[in-house]
Design an enzyme around this catalytic site. Sequence first.
Site, PDB file in Angstrom:
ATOM      1  N   ARG A  14       0.810  -1.213   0.000  1.00 32.53           N
ATOM      2  CA  ARG A  14       0.000   0.000   0.000  1.00 32.53           C
ATOM      3  C   ARG A  14       0.845   1.266   0.000  1.00 32.53           C
ATOM      4  O   ARG A  14       1.820   1.371   0.737  1.00 32.53           O
ATOM      5  CB  ARG A  14      -0.877  -0.012   1.244  1.00 32.53           C
ATOM      6  CG  ARG A  14      -2.063   0.863   1.131  1.00 32.53           C
ATOM      7  CD  ARG A  14      -3.210   0.352   1.968  1.00 32.53           C
ATOM      8  NE  ARG A  14      -4.155   1.447   2.077  1.00 32.53           N
ATOM      9  CZ  ARG A  14      -4.585   1.932   3.210  1.00 32.53           C
ATOM     10  NH1 ARG A  14      -4.208   1.404   4.345  1.00 32.53           N
ATOM     11  NH2 ARG A  14      -5.429   2.932   3.212  1.00 32.53           N
ATOM     12  N   ALA A  43      10.018   2.095  -1.230  1.00 34.14           N
ATOM     13  CA  ALA A  43      10.004   2.944  -2.423  1.00 34.14           C
ATOM     14  C   ALA A  43      11.144   3.961  -2.373  1.00 34.14           C
ATOM     15  O   ALA A  43      11.821   4.197  -3.387  1.00 34.14           O
ATOM     16  CB  ALA A  43       8.659   3.666  -2.545  1.00 34.14           C
ATOM     17  N   GLY A  89       6.356   0.871   5.865  1.00 36.97           N
ATOM     18  CA  GLY A  89       7.247  -0.073   5.178  1.00 36.97           C
ATOM     19  C   GLY A  89       7.303   0.177   3.680  1.00 36.97           C
ATOM     20  O   GLY A  89       8.384   0.160   3.074  1.00 36.97           O
ATOM     21  N   CYS A  90       6.163   0.423   3.085  1.00 37.79           N
ATOM     22  CA  CYS A  90       6.117   0.643   1.629  1.00 37.79           C
ATOM     23  C   CYS A  90       6.809   1.945   1.249  1.00 37.79           C
ATOM     24  O   CYS A  90       7.454   2.025   0.200  1.00 37.79           O
ATOM     25  CB  CYS A  90       4.671   0.633   1.138  1.00 37.79           C
ATOM     26  SG  CYS A  90       3.869  -0.962   1.407  1.00 37.79           S
ATOM     27  N   THR A  91       6.712   2.937   2.113  1.00 37.08           N
ATOM     28  CA  THR A  91       7.397   4.200   1.855  1.00 37.08           C
ATOM     29  C   THR A  91       8.911   3.999   1.941  1.00 37.08           C
ATOM     30  O   THR A  91       9.651   4.475   1.069  1.00 37.08           O
ATOM     31  CB  THR A  91       6.928   5.281   2.857  1.00 37.08           C
ATOM     32  OG1 THR A  91       5.516   5.484   2.666  1.00 37.08           O
ATOM     33  CG2 THR A  91       7.663   6.590   2.651  1.00 37.08           C
TER      34      THR A  91
END
Length: 158
Positions: free
Chosen positions: A38, A48, A43-45
């Site tokens: 998401r 990325a 974590g995804c930030t």
Amino acid sequence: MLSENTLAPDFALPDAEGQVHHLSDFRGKKVVLYFYPRDNTPGCTRQACAFAASYGVFQQRGVVVIGVSKDSAASHQKFAAKYELPFLLLSDPDHAVLELYDVWKEKKQYGKVSMGTVRSTYLIGEDGTILKAMPKVKPDTNAADVLAALDALDAANG
């Protein structure tokens, strides 16, 4: 996960601007195809931003980086702008490609079972073959792990 040394399934997904991309558009280049749960989550930030920090190295090596999640194109647009992400983010709201790549799985969190994206990465060769399948990757080390895999492949191929 899909098996290494098999052909990566082609797909067509829109980017943050609504332009549709096919995996086959990138034949002739290596592709890092990473799947994440998401936009704008911690974590995804971090994942990325790690790919963004290493993006110059990927570019020098002629490697395309593509992130895929079930978020909308509008969400991707905001996420990419907020963190200055220089690579493609593709939107798979009906999770058809997530399922095709075997990363849409049952997950358990705090005793609750639901379906979601298992953070996973595929390194795909110039001919569309999966060179490396990386299940359950760590957001902080995923980009570095992919670069290490590229180094190992280069060393093995002389």
